[in-house]
Design an enzyme around this catalytic site. Structure first.
Site: not given
Length: 309
Positions: A14-15, A36, A41, A145, A149, A174, A187, A269
């Site tokens: 996406f980015i 990739d 993608g 996660y 990071k 986000n 979204v 959650r």
């Protein structure tokens, strides 16, 4: 921008696919190499001006090392991004985010790449800390996660200090926008549910707060940090808090009466942050990052892209 050639890991995502289009718009087409593994993608998502593409994985050090040769910078976007999956399988999350990043940093060191820009995260690093979050706060991740990071940022800082090349960790909030059909964030997920005529499930009561930033603004920030040879950690977001309830109100106006949707509520959650948004003053002061696209503008652009698909 002085960069002549750079490698983008995760460039089909996406980015990455948006960043490549943005790079072409500022005159960097013809200088890009994309690595990739095609889980988020495919090359079909990329514009035709990408001069080199290779299917591969950042966990494969020889491939990363070979593609790093001769690069002026690496933009490391490849990574595992889903909080709940990291709780279910922390080992895979570690292998992708930590070992994969270590491979990128070692490749940059060995190939003499002077600058590595890395995609990090904001909210997942800080748990329940009082918002807004900023670069001076002590990270306290609530999920594997977030921990992966944070480890990535630690290795980036250590390699910069030990081997003398610049590293820039950009903490994204986000992100939303076109080419996000596989993205799991709010979204994109909500738009997919609306198009499928399915109810939207909100975990919690809708009061949770996020910082939604349009992908075009984020890509400008990435390129600005690269052009300024910025070092260290920077938050990239909109700088504005938005509740999920407010987001859904925006979305209902955007999709209109032809696409009605039902909202259902489920229990909170584990591992999710309740309230997070960021300050962006450091990025603004250092390399001129100033996001301009509001939800009122960005959501219609994103919805039109989903409709076209």
């Amino acid at each position: 921008m002085t960069v002549q050639r750079f490698l983008i890991t995760g460039g089909c995502g996406f980015i990455g696919s948006n960043l490549i289009r943005r790079a072409a718009a500022v005159g960097l087409s013809g200088h890009l190499t994309v690595l990739d593994n095609e889980t988020m993608g495919t090359p079909a998502d990329l514009p035709s001006n990408v001069v080199a593409y290779e299917r591969g994985d950042v966990r494969d050090f020889p491939t990363v090392r070979r593609l790093s040769e001769g690069c002026d910078a690496i933009i490391h976007l490849a990574g595992h991004t889903r909080v709940l999956e990291s709780i279910d399988d922390p080992v895979s999350d570690f292998e992708i985010n930590v070992r994969g990043t270590l491979n990128v940093l070692m490749a940059a060191r060995d190939a003499g790449v002077p600058h590595v820009v890395l995609a990090s995260t904001g909210g997942a690093l800080f748990g329940s800390e009082t918002a807004p979050i900023h670069e001076g706060m002590l990270p306290q991740p609530l999920s594997p996660y977030g921990a992966s990071k944070l480890a990535m940022e630690g290795y980036a800082h250590a390699f910069s200090s030990s081997y003398g090349f610049r590293t820039t960790a950009l903490r994204f909030t986000n992100v939303y926008g076109p080419y996000s059909r596989l993205k799991g964030s709010a979204v994109a997920h909500f738009f997919r549910q609306i198009l499928a005529r399915q109810p939207i499930t909100v975990y919690g009561d809708g009061s949770q707060v996020r910082d939604f930033v349009y992908v075009g603004d984020l890509c400008d920030g990435i390129l600005q940090s690269l052009g300024a040879s910025a070092s260290g950690v920077y938050h990239l977001g909109s700088g504005h808090p938005t509740s999920i309830t407010s987001l859904l109100e925006h979305i209902r106006r955007v999709v209109g009466p032809d696409w009605p949707f039902e909202v259902r509520y489920a229990p909170w959650r584990t591992g999710e942050v309740i309230r997070t948004f960021t300050t962006i003053e450091k990025a603004a002061d250092t390399f001129g990052y100033r996001p301009a696209v509001t939800l009122e503008t960005g959501l219609p652009l994103t919805w039109r892209w989903f409709l076209d698909q």
